[in-house]
Design an enzyme around this catalytic site. Structure first.
Site, PDB file in Angstrom:
ATOM      1  N   GLY A 471       0.803  -1.222   0.000  1.00  0.00           N
ATOM      2  CA  GLY A 471       0.000   0.000   0.000  1.00  0.00           C
ATOM      3  C   GLY A 471       0.830   1.262   0.000  1.00  0.00           C
ATOM      4  N   ALA A 514      11.933   1.110  -1.472  1.00  0.00           N
ATOM      5  CA  ALA A 514      12.167   2.111  -2.518  1.00  0.00           C
ATOM      6  C   ALA A 514      13.643   2.108  -2.912  1.00  0.00           C
ATOM      7  CB  ALA A 514      11.734   3.489  -2.045  1.00  0.00           C
ATOM      8  N   ILE A 634      12.843  12.329  -3.175  1.00  0.00           N
ATOM      9  CA  ILE A 634      11.433  11.929  -3.102  1.00  0.00           C
ATOM     10  C   ILE A 634      10.995  11.531  -4.517  1.00  0.00           C
ATOM     11  CG2 ILE A 634       9.101  12.652  -2.469  1.00  0.00           C
ATOM     12  CD1 ILE A 634      11.165  12.462  -0.116  1.00  0.00           C
ATOM     13  N   PRO A 637       6.111  12.626  -4.922  1.00  0.00           N
ATOM     14  CA  PRO A 637       5.623  13.433  -3.789  1.00  0.00           C
ATOM     15  C   PRO A 637       4.189  13.086  -3.366  1.00  0.00           C
ATOM     16  CG  PRO A 637       6.696  14.817  -5.427  1.00  0.00           C
ATOM     17  CD  PRO A 637       6.592  13.445  -6.035  1.00  0.00           C
ATOM     18  N   GLN A 643       2.346   8.488   2.624  1.00  0.00           N
ATOM     19  CA  GLN A 643       3.060   7.735   3.654  1.00  0.00           C
ATOM     20  C   GLN A 643       3.155   8.545   4.938  1.00  0.00           C
ATOM     21  OE1 GLN A 643       4.567   4.451   3.789  1.00  0.00           O
ATOM     22  NE2 GLN A 643       2.862   4.481   2.363  1.00  0.00           N
ATOM     23  N   LYS A 706      16.036   7.466   0.666  1.00  0.00           N
ATOM     24  CA  LYS A 706      16.215   6.960   2.038  1.00  0.00           C
ATOM     25  C   LYS A 706      15.027   6.161   2.570  1.00  0.00           C
ATOM     26  CE  LYS A 706      19.547  10.308   3.828  1.00  0.00           C
ATOM     27  NZ  LYS A 706      19.719  11.400   4.812  1.00  0.00           N
ATOM     28  N   GLY A 707      13.890   6.263   1.937  1.00  0.00           N
ATOM     29  CA  GLY A 707      12.728   5.503   2.411  1.00  0.00           C
ATOM     30  C   GLY A 707      11.847   6.329   3.323  1.00  0.00           C
ATOM     31  N   GLY A 709       8.626   4.860   4.779  1.00  0.00           N
ATOM     32  CA  GLY A 709       7.571   4.097   5.436  1.00  0.00           C
ATOM     33  C   GLY A 709       7.497   4.333   6.930  1.00  0.00           C
ATOM     34  N   GLU A 710       8.603   4.661   7.539  1.00  0.00           N
ATOM     35  CA  GLU A 710       8.600   4.694   9.007  1.00  0.00           C
ATOM     36  C   GLU A 710       8.926   6.066   9.598  1.00  0.00           C
ATOM     37  OE1 GLU A 710      10.396   0.285   8.420  1.00  0.00           O
ATOM     38  OE2 GLU A 710       9.268   0.840  10.148  1.00  0.00           O
TER      39      GLU A 710
HETATM   40 MO1  MOS Z   1       8.030  -2.569   8.657  1.00  0.00          MO
HETATM   41  S1  MOS Z   1       7.655  -2.757  10.702  1.00  0.00           S
HETATM   42  O1  MOS Z   1       9.606  -3.187   8.531  1.00  0.00           O
HETATM   43  O2  MOS Z   1       6.888  -3.524   7.879  1.00  0.00           O
END
Ligand code: MOS
Length: 743
Positions: A471, A514, A634, A637, A643, A706-707, A709-710
């Site tokens: 997602g 990514a 990025i 965007p 995210q 750099k990613g 997601g977190e």
């Molecule tokens: Mo993430 S907690 O590495 O899906």
């Protein structure tokens, strides 16, 4: 990369959007397979003890019930002799479903009923008679350090935190101090798609496995090792994942049960978990944290002490980096860190979005706010005075770090300079207004990944890698990268993923997809570009005869000479002229360790939050958030912003709502439904603004990514807590901050 940047960095709608909104996108439990049987899992009502008796006569008498699998009749597989560890398995022995009579946690699967329909299997489960002998269980996190231990070896990549300097001296050197205990409870991922596996029996122990997972290859390895199958006998397919957040990093027990039942019954079998069972296989661990900070008269940190105690199961040491960030984020000579575990009668915790960092940043960033007040400094100014230009924990320079710009641009957008420091000093009518901030950092990593690019005679490019889409926008950004590399319109590119017959890719997780898959896609397209040039050289009277790859570029579906763009060949003509149906390029991208090991590589963020608190009712509304993120290049965007929006919502959720409530008498999570596990609804979410600061990084990976997601989650919950303090003068260190704690 080609000359132009037609796609990379441009806001791009999801290429998989139409499939998702029309229902064409299929999830693991949605594949229609002929003659399918349905499994229903029976879960243990007790937290510890053993099964003493199973009476399945009534169940077996039901027409349409095919089998009742329990530890008494489950076939012995390879797995039962040498425990197989998946890619992110913690230290210890992985849980083995239906292995023996022992009950190790509440909701442990104790039986699988396989029937003609799901409804029948579920009904059968309700009349299956199982007797238990209960033993006393412990599910409460100890507050005494002597009841905890330092994990030796955790999961791959876990590093015990390193201290430096002399904290006791640093504490004495300080003139401003804070010390506090922080806590949060277990939280569950709760993706909308429940875990499910559909196994298609193809005969002769050949299986096609549709699994809900964040790693098709991880699921495949698990199945082949546990059941002694060859990879070609266990093809795993996972085209769409309805939310992961870490819950799909490990193969879950429905995969084991579905494959086991399929092999035994020689039939196609689906096992789906219920929403209640979604609370039975891993969670963000409840964690207690102790933080003590000291600063000198200037406001420079003289000492940081951060200790965390987290829960784990009886059978695995689930570890995460909770306190390590506290040695990196700020400049400080004296840092004392400790991370400990306590074994409880629960299932092993599991990585959940920004594992460790999300938890650690709650304590560190509330503590920084507390110390800013103790030092009489604005929380932003205080952070600037402690800015780390070098990673002192690793003693390495940062590959890039634009956190200062996050502070500056985020604060400007938020209007932070208008903040008056005294708690309760800002009002909107009778509402108390509070402004708080927080932030953090997350590892920017790259994993070895393979990809393939294939151009057909119609000029359509298909790029593939066996990664997953959870997602985040993976389908879209990989399509953008490939289109960019070969100068093709987005419509002429298809990215294919989620299948173990595709080039090998790591788990989708750790914010590394990514960077890892993106680099592999770029490399595969570059290899295809070389192959196309090679074909161009072979053409009659080719102007590309003496051209090297540096001398050409791809644009508008053509190969062109730099010196003479009019000298061009249409790419599909090259394929047609080759006499083959396609021209291909393949690559395996690996991190450049020599370059990367010399640097500390992280994404950073700074979040600014406004809350309005009703002083009479204690109700809290998060009215505004600005989250400024520095995460390298990025790619898109639009999906990138999504995210970070999701992260902010989650941060608000962690601060105010999320909590898996354990009734310790039963050792069971009681609010195991979406009705009772509180998450924000639209009415809880107001203005969210996302700022991406410009950050170029040529070290982190070839595409400079750099990613995302977190990183967007870090410090958001702390910023909410800090804003609540600013509004009310009340410091709540136990999350979630519910009305009862505030009044
Ligand atoms: Mo993430 S907690 O590495 O899906």
């Amino acid at each position: 990369m080609s000359h132009s940047t037609d796609y990379i960095g441009k806001p791009t709608s999801r290429v998989d959007g139409p499939a998702k909104v029309t229902g064409a996108a299929k999830y693991a439990a949605e594949y229609n397979v002929a003659n399918l049987l349905y499994g229903y899992v029976v879960s243990s009502p007790i937290a510890k003890g053993k099964i003493t008796k199973i009476d399945d006569a009534a169940v077996r008498a039901l027409p349409g019930v095919h089998e009742v699998f329990t530890h008494e009749n489950v076939p012995r597989f390879a797995f039962l002799d040498r425990s197989y560890k998946d890619d992110v398995a913690p230290g210890g022995a992985p849980f083995r479903p239906l292995h023996d009579a022992a009950i190790k946690y509440s909701q442990q699967p104790v039986a699988l009923i396989v029937a003609d329909t799901f409804e029948l299997a579920r009904y059968a489960a309700s009349i299956l008679h199982i007797e238990y002998e209960e033993e006393a269980h412990e599910t409460r996190l100890p507050t005494q350090l002597d009841q905890t231990y330092k994990p030796g070896r955790g999961k791959t990549g876990y590093q015990p935190p390193k201290s430096r300097g002399n904290f006791d001296q640093g504490w004495k050197d300080g003139v401003a101090h804070m010390e506090g205990q922080f806590s949060h409870h277990a939280m569950h991922h709760n993706p909308l798609e429940n875990f499910a596996t559909t196994v298609e029996w193809l005969g002769d122990k050949n299986l096609k496995i549709y699994d809900k997972t964040q790693g098709a290859f991880n699921s495949q390895q698990y199945v082949t090792k546990v059941f002694g199958l060859k990879p070609e006998q266990a093809r795993v397919i996972s085209k769409y994942t309805g939310g992961g957040f870490g819950s799909g990093l490990r193969p879950q027990y429905q995969l084991f049960l579905a494959v086991m039942a399929s092999l035994e019954l020689e039939r196609s079998v689906r096992v789906s978990l219920t929403r209640q069972q979604m609370f039975s296989f891993g969670h963000r661990p409840a964690t207690l944290q102790h933080v003590a900070l000291a600063a000198d008269t200037y406001g420079a940190l003289t000492g940081i002490n951060h200790v965390a105690v987290a829960e784990t199961s009886q059978f695995e040491d689930f570890t995460e980096n909770v306190v390590g960030w506290s040695g990196t984020l700020y400049q400080c000579p004296n840092v004392k860190l400790d991370y400990r575990l306590a074994k409880l009668d629960i299932y092993s915790p599991l990585d959940m979005r920004a594992p460790g960092a999300a938890s650690g940043s709650i304590a560190l960033e509330i503590a920084m706010d507390e110390l800013a007040y103790a030092a009489g400094l604005d929380p932003l100014e205080f952070r600037l005075r402690n800015y780390a230009d070098r990673d002192q924990a690793q003693d390495k320079p940062f590959s890039s770090k634009k956190l200062r710009e996050c502070y500056r641009e985020g604060a400007a957008k938020f209007g932070w300079e208008r903040r008056t420091p005294a708690p309760g000093s800002m009002r909107d009518g009778n509402l108390l207004v509070g402004w708080g901030m927080g932030g953090g950092l997350w590892d920017a990593t790259q994993q070895k990944t393979a990809a393939k690019a294939s151009l057909d005679a119609d000029g359509h490019l298909t790029v593939s890698s066996g990664t997953n889409e959870i997602g985040t926008g993976t389908y879209t950004i990989m399509t953008q990268i490939a289109a960019e590399c070969l100068g093709l319109p987005l419509e002429a590119v298809t990215f294919v993923l989620g299948d173990t017959t595709l080039p090998a890719s790591p788990l989708q997780g750790g914010s590394w997809t990514a960077s890892s898959v993106g680099t592999a896609v770029a490399d595969a397209c570059a290899a295809l570009g070389e192959a196309l040039l090679k074909q161009a050289k072979k053409m009659d009277q080719s102007v590309f005869q003496n051209a090297q790859i540096e001398d050409v570029y791809f644009a508008n579906g053509q190969l062109r000479l730099n010196v003479n763009p009019d000298a061009a060949i249409v790419l599909r003509d090259l394929v047609q002229a080759s006499g083959e149906s396609k021209i291909e390029g393949e690559a395996t991208a690996k991190p450049d360790m020599a370059k990367q090991q010399k640097h500390s590589m992280h994404a950073h963020n700074a979040a600014f939050v406004e809350v309005k608190v009703d002083p009479d009712l204690g109700t809290i509304k998060v009215t505004r958030v600005v989250n400024a993120v520095a995460a390298g290049r990025i790619l898109n965007p639009k999906t990138a912003r999504s995210q970070v929006l999701g992260s902010v919502v989650w941060g608000i959720s962690m601060a105010l709502m999320e909590e898996s409530v354990m009734d310790h008498r039963f050792g069971r999570y009681m609010n195991h439904s979406l009705a009772e596990y509180h998450v924000p609804v639209n009415a809880d979410i107001h203005d969210i603004d996302v700022v991406f600061v410009h950050e170029e990084d040529t070290i982190v990976n070839p595409i400079g990514v750099k990613g995302l997601g977190e990183v967007g989650l870090l410090g958001v919950a702390a910023a909410v807590a800090n804003a609540i303090f600013h509004a009310t003068g009340k410091r709540v260190r136990d999350l979630p901050i519910t009305i009862d704690k505030l009044l």
